[in-house]
Enzyme design. Structure first.
Site, short mmCIF file in Angstrom:
data_model
loop_
_atom_site.label_atom_id
_atom_site.label_comp_id
_atom_site.label_asym_id
_atom_site.label_seq_id
_atom_site.Cartn_x
_atom_site.Cartn_y
_atom_site.Cartn_z
N ASP A 18 0.83 -1.22 0.00
CA ASP A 18 0.00 0.00 0.00
C ASP A 18 0.85 1.26 0.00
O ASP A 18 0.42 2.31 0.47
CB ASP A 18 -0.95 0.03 1.21
CG ASP A 18 -1.77 -1.24 1.34
OD1 ASP A 18 -2.40 -1.63 0.34
OD2 ASP A 18 -1.77 -1.84 2.43
N HIS A 46 -3.87 -1.73 -6.70
CA HIS A 46 -3.19 -0.49 -7.06
C HIS A 46 -4.23 0.54 -7.48
O HIS A 46 -5.08 0.25 -8.32
CB HIS A 46 -2.20 -0.72 -8.21
CG HIS A 46 -1.03 -1.56 -7.82
ND1 HIS A 46 -0.15 -2.11 -8.73
CD2 HIS A 46 -0.58 -1.95 -6.60
CE1 HIS A 46 0.78 -2.80 -8.09
NE2 HIS A 46 0.54 -2.71 -6.80
#
EC number: 6.3.4.4
Length: 458
Positions: A18, A46
């Protein structure tokens, strides 16, 4: 083979995933002709923001948002064909051409419904038995990698041969249904709606799995390829390639906070093994790191803050940073930047440079803390230990650094950053020993400060 002038860059997360890799991969593809996913599955998420429009990707490389860029799913990825086509159809509805630009390695192991069933059952059994959950996404990634390592996986190439596929599928179902029945006897839980069409009486059925796989096979055949060969040919012809890592270094199955890790190698070295491009052709390793730390799921996190109480720095990071997982929607735990952790990541990846993301999230915090080491059992150390139990005993040693109240959102030149923001970044460079190449000042593609271009010659 003719010498190549192309340059290949590997992008990896340096924390627990992340970190904002998707945006940076998208930005870098302006200089690349091909983008490669080399590990993980659809457990990765993503998020890209282009002209204010948000796009979430899970399997397809982020380069798909750049017209004309070829995208490759390498052999190191475990593939859910169903999830792949969901993603393709979503992109096509948005006007993005995908099928003519995407190549999928025939050597990719397949994720099938029984893998997800096993994943869910295991986590339920751990919880029922009083053990801490690993925090998997429940999407079958781990069980699919287990089949690969045990040399029994069904792979993309098997989809071309229905009889061979059917025989292998029956063998796998016999094995995994036996295991499932064991878990079902030790924990009381229900399979979710997504799995119900495949399961009768607690057993995954052959027909629905086989029929769906054959439908996927017909759609997937035009995209099946010898990805290793295509990448090496592109490199020999002078193409710049970008290798897009998923998750992060501290989730790596060997180098992460084991057992609270994913089931693949997330480090830069796996870009070679997971794509079929030799390590000598990987020229620059870019490590992506947030200006603070986050983690989803269980496992040790030395610099974790209280991120649920309003008015605290952790709550500021969580809310301003919109810290929820792209794939699961789970809240991310938040904490101060950990330079000792980053030094470990720099070692195992051989980082050439750093990209600091989400600097803008720290706007408004008047004082920041930077972890420069730990106290572990009475001894000071400056590098993250290898074992989860040892990491859990680490007490962070902090340096306090003045924050800033000015906005950094959208800044594209380093000298325009607040002076305290520059001091913070320079201290990160000093402590970690890794030069900063790029800085992200918002999720938008264009809000990026370039210090050193990864595709520039050394």
């Amino acid at each position: 083979m003719k010498a190549s002038k192309g340059r290949n860059v590997v992008v990896v997360g340096t924390q627990w995933g992340d970190e904002g890799k998707g945006k940076l991969v998208d930005w870098l593809t302006e200089s690349a002709q091909g983008v490669v996913r080399f590990q993980g599955g659809h457990n990765a998420g993503h998020t890209l923001v282009i002209n204010g429009v948000k796009t979430a990707l899970h399997l397809i490389p982020s380069g798909i948002m750049r017209p004309g860029v070829k995208c490759y799913i390498g052999n190191g990825v475990v593939l859910s064909a169903g999830k792949l086509f969901e993603e393709i159809e979503g992109l096509e509805k948005a006007g993005v051409e995908v099928r003519s630009r995407l190549r999928v390695s025939e050597a990719c192991p397949l994720i099938l419904p029984f893998h997800a069933a096993l994943d869910v059952a295991r986590e339920a059994a751990r919880e029922h038995g009083g053990a801490e959950k690993i925090g998997t996404t429940g999407r079958g990634i781990g069980p699919a990698y287990e089949d690969k390592i045990a040399r029994r996986a069904l792979r993309v190439q098997d989809l071309k041969y229905p009889e061979r596929f059917a025989a292998k599928l029956r063998e796998l179902l016999a094995l995994h249904n036996h295991v499932l029945s064991t878990f079902l006897g030790s924990a009381n839980f229900q399979f979710g709606d997504a799995l119900k069409p495949y399961i009768t009486g607690g057993q995954v059925q052959f027909e629905p799995v086989f029929e769906e796989a054959m439908r996927h096979a017909e759609m997937l055949k035009p995209m099946m390829a010898d990805v290793s060969r295509e990448l090496n040919e592109a490199h020999a012809a002078g193409a710049n390639l970008l290798f897009e890592g998923a998750q992060g270094t501290l989730l790596d199955v060997d180098h992460g906070t084991y057992p609270y890790v994913t089931s693949s190698n997330c480090v830069a070295g796996n870009a070679a093994a997971g794509s079929g491009v030799g390590p000598g052709h990987l020229h620059y390793i870019l490590g992506i790191t947030k200006a603070y730390c986050t983690r989803v799921g269980g496992g040790p996190f030395p610099t974790e803050l209280d991120w649920e109480t309003p008015g605290t720095p952790g709550y500021h990071m969580s809310t301003v940073g919109a810290e929820k997982g792209v794939t699961t929607g789970r809240s991310r735990r938040c904490g101060w930047f950990d330079a000792a952790l980053l030094k470990r990541s720099a070692q195992v990846n051989g980082l050439s440079g750093l990209c600091i993301t989400k600097l803008d999230v720290l706007d408004g915090l008047r004082e920041l803390s930077l972890c420069v080491g730990y106290e572990l059992d009475g001894e000071r150390i400056d590098l993250l230990p290898m074992g989860a139990e040892e990491i859990a005993r680490c007490v962070p040693i902090y340096e306090n650094i003045a924050g800033w109240t000015e906005s950094t959102v959208g800044v594209t030149h380093y000298e325009n950053l607040p002076s305290n923001a520059r001091r913070y970044l320079e201290r990160i460079e000093q402590v970690t020993g890794v030069p900063i190449a790029m800085i992200s000042t918002s999720p938008d593609r264009d809000h990026t400060i370039l210090m050193r271009h990864p595709y520039a010659a050394d």
